[in-house]
Scaffold this active site. Structure first.
Site, PDB file in Angstrom:
ATOM      1  N   SER A   1       0.530  68.896  35.390  1.00 26.55           N
ATOM      2  CA  SER A   1       1.802  68.305  33.942  1.00 26.55           C
ATOM      3  C   SER A   1       1.302  67.643  32.759  1.00 26.55           C
ATOM      4  O   SER A   1       2.420  67.597  32.326  1.00 26.55           O
ATOM      5  CB  SER A   1       2.726  68.127  35.204  1.00 26.55           C
ATOM      6  OG  SER A   1       2.902  66.754  35.669  1.00 26.55           O
TER       7      SER A   1
ATOM      8  N   THR B   1       4.852  65.777  34.835  1.00 25.60           N
ATOM      9  CA  THR B   1       4.862  64.007  33.635  1.00 25.60           C
ATOM     10  C   THR B   1       4.608  62.652  34.351  1.00 25.60           C
ATOM     11  O   THR B   1       4.435  62.672  35.881  1.00 25.60           O
ATOM     12  CB  THR B   1       5.798  64.026  33.473  1.00 25.60           C
ATOM     13  OG1 THR B   1       6.624  64.990  33.026  1.00 25.60           O
ATOM     14  CG2 THR B   1       6.238  62.722  32.379  1.00 25.60           C
TER      15      THR B   1
ATOM     16  N   THR C   1       2.887  64.038  29.122  1.00 27.49           N
ATOM     17  CA  THR C   1       3.474  65.285  30.101  1.00 27.49           C
ATOM     18  C   THR C   1       2.220  66.434  29.221  1.00 27.49           C
ATOM     19  O   THR C   1       2.331  66.223  27.907  1.00 27.49           O
ATOM     20  CB  THR C   1       4.963  65.384  30.115  1.00 27.49           C
ATOM     21  OG1 THR C   1       4.921  66.953  30.866  1.00 27.49           O
ATOM     22  CG2 THR C   1       5.701  65.620  28.876  1.00 27.49           C
TER      23      THR C   1
ATOM     24  N   ARG D   1       9.377  73.792  22.098  1.00 26.63           N
ATOM     25  CA  ARG D   1      10.475  72.492  23.015  1.00 26.63           C
ATOM     26  C   ARG D   1       9.629  70.989  23.166  1.00 26.63           C
ATOM     27  O   ARG D   1       8.724  71.119  23.754  1.00 26.63           O
ATOM     28  CB  ARG D   1      10.701  73.433  24.539  1.00 26.63           C
ATOM     29  CG  ARG D   1      11.555  72.757  25.292  1.00 26.63           C
ATOM     30  CD  ARG D   1      10.726  71.532  26.521  1.00 26.63           C
ATOM     31  NE  ARG D   1      11.690  70.838  26.698  1.00 26.63           N
ATOM     32  CZ  ARG D   1      11.059  69.467  28.208  1.00 26.63           C
ATOM     33  NH1 ARG D   1       9.482  69.446  27.988  1.00 26.63           N
ATOM     34  NH2 ARG D   1      11.699  69.151  28.600  1.00 26.63           N
TER      35      ARG D   1
ATOM     36  N   THR E   1      10.515  60.996  34.778  1.00 26.11           N
ATOM     37  CA  THR E   1       9.768  62.199  35.383  1.00 26.11           C
ATOM     38  C   THR E   1      11.165  63.153  35.307  1.00 26.11           C
ATOM     39  O   THR E   1      11.530  62.751  35.825  1.00 26.11           O
ATOM     40  CB  THR E   1       8.848  62.335  36.268  1.00 26.11           C
ATOM     41  OG1 THR E   1      10.016  62.032  37.479  1.00 26.11           O
ATOM     42  CG2 THR E   1       7.247  61.313  35.582  1.00 26.11           C
ATOM     43  N   GLY E   2      10.300  64.203  35.512  1.00 24.86           N
ATOM     44  CA  GLY E   2      11.596  65.354  35.569  1.00 24.86           C
ATOM     45  C   GLY E   2      12.264  66.227  34.373  1.00 24.86           C
ATOM     46  O   GLY E   2      11.269  66.550  33.579  1.00 24.86           O
TER      47      GLY E   2
END
Ligand code: GLY
Length: 318
Positions: free
Chosen positions: A45, A168, A186, A196, A219-220
């Site tokens: 990631s 990330t 990330t 994106r 993160t997420g």
């Protein structure tokens, strides 16, 4: 001196602490730690060998913030340069009249400053995983015949599983002078729509540091942190005098209050200027790591759970 990081920062935190022990700045430590994660082929990631976008292209986002000067630098959707955090730092240090460079402009800048460029950013194994996931969703996308005009709108909402493919890395450091730096890098969501941009390169969303109060990094599912201004939100709660645990919970509740059809998992780490730190998550069992100078190895702590029911395309997720 102190460093905290998301758990996938384990490959870099000891080296980052060594930078601080050698008298380096928080900015140097954050950059050194994140570079090791970016170079790690096992980390899917961040940096080299991250999962690519829906067209199989690896697009990197990163940012760094100097909490002393409130300076920052960021790059977004940058291809071909594995050390996105170093390019972001140069955007900050070279005194451009800009904070963020994206796409071809970021790549041009990276070439101009002599940043390391790699001919291949994906292993054969990751290319095979990408292709299989598209084939598994082949009702939505003709994998064998993708071109500039291939419709991706339906495919991108179905081929991407935000619970599995978001990642990330976050690093936050306080150096011997009390300066705070936060950094985030990330490859963004796997199978994302080309172009994106997530929260990681957006100062205030995925990353914020201010020596006077503290710092936060996320993160997420970055779309949520962008909409809630999560990193700045948490630091502003510190500024209002709230303890770090309360500030973290309030920032997570701001995420929980978001409406909309696309709500996924979120995590943050944060510290205050006194070195108190916290990790918050929507996923039980998730951890973060920390290291003080008197520790030979980092420690790991479970994050505090804040439940945010996930919704995807209008459906509740299990
Ligand atoms: N939090 C990373 C991203 O959404 O891209």
């Amino acid at each position: 001196m102190l460093i905290i990081a998301s758990a996938n920062g384990a490959v870099g935190i000891e080296a980052a602490m060594q930078v601080l022990k050698n008298g380096g700045s928080a900015i140097d430590a954050v950059e050194a730690g994140i570079r090791l994660v970016e170079a790690d082929p096992a980390e899917r990631s961040v940096g080299y060998n991250g999962y690519p976008n829906i067209l199989g292209q690896l697009e990197l986002d990163a940012s760094i913030m100097d909490g002393g000067k409130l300076n920052s630098g960021a790059v977004a959707i940058m291809r071909g340069f594995p050390y996105a955090i170093s390019v972001a730092r140069q955007v900050m240090d070279r005194k451009l009249p800009h904070v963020m460079l994206a796409g071809e402009g970021a790549e041009r800048f990276a070439r101009e400053i002599g940043a390391e460029q790699w001919a291949s950013m994906l292993s054969d194994e990751v290319k095979a995983i990408w292709r299989k996931r598209l084939i598994d969703n082949s009702a939505l996308l003709d994998v064998g015949d993708m071109d500039e005009d291939s419709p991706l709108l339906d495919a991108v909402t179905m081929a991407t599983d935000p619970e599995r493919v978001a990642g990330t890395v976050n690093f936050i450091a306080i150096d011997g002078k009390g300066d705070i730096c936060s950094g985030v890098s990330t490859s963004g969501w796997a199978w994302k729509y080309p172009g994106r941009v997530g929260d990681s390169p957006i100062i205030g969303a995925g990353n914020y540091a201010d020596n006077r109060y503290g710092a936060c990094a996320c993160t997420g599912m970055g779309e949520m942190a962008i909409r809630a201004c999560t990193a700045y939100g948490l630091v502003s709660y510190l500024r209002a005098g709230l303890p770090i645990q309360v500030a973290g919970q309030k920032a997570m509740r701001d995420l929980r209050d978001l409406g909309g059809d696309f709500i996924g998992g979120m995590n943050l780490i944060a510290l205050d200027r006194a070195g108190n730190h916290v990790g918050m998550t929507t996923r039980a069992g998730s951890t973060y790591i920390y290291q003080h100078p008197d520790m030979d190895q980092h420690g790991e702590i479970e994050r505090r759970l804040v439940e945010i029911p996930a919704r995807w395309a209008g459906e509740a997720r299990q």
